[in-house]
Design a protein around this motif. Structure first.
Motif, PDB file in Angstrom:
ATOM      1  N   PHE A   4       0.839  -1.197   0.000  1.00 27.27           N
ATOM      2  CA  PHE A   4       0.000   0.000   0.000  1.00 27.27           C
ATOM      3  C   PHE A   4       0.877   1.251   0.000  1.00 27.27           C
ATOM      4  O   PHE A   4       0.663   2.169  -0.792  1.00 27.27           O
ATOM      5  N   ASN A   5       1.876   1.289   0.861  1.00 26.20           N
ATOM      6  CA  ASN A   5       2.785   2.440   0.922  1.00 26.20           C
ATOM      7  C   ASN A   5       3.630   2.560  -0.337  1.00 26.20           C
ATOM      8  O   ASN A   5       3.896   3.667  -0.811  1.00 26.20           O
ATOM      9  N   ASN A   6       4.062   1.418  -0.883  1.00 20.73           N
ATOM     10  CA  ASN A   6       4.844   1.441  -2.121  1.00 20.73           C
ATOM     11  C   ASN A   6       4.041   2.066  -3.254  1.00 20.73           C
ATOM     12  O   ASN A   6       4.563   2.870  -4.026  1.00 20.73           O
ATOM     13  N   ILE A   7       2.771   1.674  -3.356  1.00 17.32           N
ATOM     14  CA  ILE A   7       1.893   2.210  -4.399  1.00 17.32           C
ATOM     15  C   ILE A   7       1.754   3.726  -4.235  1.00 17.32           C
ATOM     16  O   ILE A   7       1.858   4.484  -5.201  1.00 17.32           O
ATOM     17  N   LYS A  25      -7.943   2.893  -4.053  1.00 17.62           N
ATOM     18  CA  LYS A  25      -8.662   1.677  -4.452  1.00 17.62           C
ATOM     19  C   LYS A  25      -8.201   0.469  -3.653  1.00 17.62           C
ATOM     20  O   LYS A  25      -8.984  -0.429  -3.365  1.00 17.62           O
ATOM     21  N   TYR A  26      -6.916   0.405  -3.339  1.00 18.52           N
ATOM     22  CA  TYR A  26      -6.345  -0.782  -2.704  1.00 18.52           C
ATOM     23  C   TYR A  26      -6.278  -0.671  -1.182  1.00 18.52           C
ATOM     24  O   TYR A  26      -5.622  -1.475  -0.529  1.00 18.52           O
ATOM     25  N   LYS A  27      -7.004   0.285  -0.621  1.00 19.23           N
ATOM     26  CA  LYS A  27      -7.022   0.487   0.827  1.00 19.23           C
ATOM     27  C   LYS A  27      -7.941  -0.507   1.527  1.00 19.23           C
ATOM     28  O   LYS A  27      -7.659  -0.963   2.619  1.00 19.23           O
ATOM     29  N   GLU A  67      -3.264 -10.050  -3.299  1.00 22.57           N
ATOM     30  CA  GLU A  67      -2.877 -10.215  -1.892  1.00 22.57           C
ATOM     31  C   GLU A  67      -3.248  -8.983  -1.070  1.00 22.57           C
ATOM     32  O   GLU A  67      -3.779  -9.104   0.041  1.00 22.57           O
ATOM     33  N   GLN A  68      -2.963  -7.795  -1.591  1.00 26.13           N
ATOM     34  CA  GLN A  68      -3.276  -6.559  -0.877  1.00 26.13           C
ATOM     35  C   GLN A  68      -4.767  -6.450  -0.595  1.00 26.13           C
ATOM     36  O   GLN A  68      -5.174  -6.059   0.490  1.00 26.13           O
TER      37      GLN A  68
END
Length: 175
Positions: A4-7, A25-27, A67-68
């Protein structure tokens, strides 16, 4: 650092056109990740270029995204006529023994629109005024998935593949 942080740090945004911040979106968890590989506009070829040249990175990004999101299901929605793209993606999926389905769709306009991709993958329409996450879905473009892979390698989004086509002398793709 988390995916998440990388994104977020890499500046990944939706590469399908809207540019929505991907980290938002991926939160939240989602049950189904839908990958839009249908390339809506008939004169654009960037998604096809990405799938032919970077299938491993795309599939790695999809696995990371799944996975996220803690998604149980992943479907790549792609036009059946994109035979070389399908072949390359299938090879990358097989190499990783990944649980990713490919849904081949007919060529129609607007195949590649988010609403169309959702309907093709689930058989259900996205209701008026609804967001995909309200159905437990996240929809991302193939280039977004490649950028997720790159973000996990520590690489920020600093590139864009561009199609030059139409009534021009030398149609091309710039990478």
């Amino acid at each position: 650092m988390s995916l998440f942080n990388n994104i977020y740090e890499a500046g990944v945004v939706g590469a399908g056109g809207a540019g929505f911040p991907t980290h938002i979106k991926y939160k939240s968890p989602a049950k189904h990740l839908i990958i839009n590989a249908a390339e809506c506009e008939p004169l654009l070829f960037t998604d096809q270029y990405e799938m032919i040249n970077y299938p491993d990175e795309i599939i790695d990004g999809i696995i990371l995204g799944k996975e996220q999101l803690q998604a149980k299901e992943v479907t790549i929605v792609i036009k059946a006529k994109f035979k070389e793209c399908i072949e390359k993606l299938e090879e990358a999926i097989e190499k990783r023994n990944a649980d990713i389905k490919i849904k081949k769709v007919k060529t129609y306009y607007p195949a590649g629109d988010e609403h169309s991709a959702i309907f093709e993958a689930t058989g259900e329409p996205l209701g008026p005024g609804k967001l995909p996450i309200e159905m437990g879905l996240v929809v991302s473009n193939v280039t977004t998935m490649r950028n997720i892979h790159e973000s996990n390698q520590g690489n920020p989004v600093t590139r864009k593949v561009v199609t030059l086509s139409g009534a021009i002398k030398n149609p091309t793709i710039i990478d």
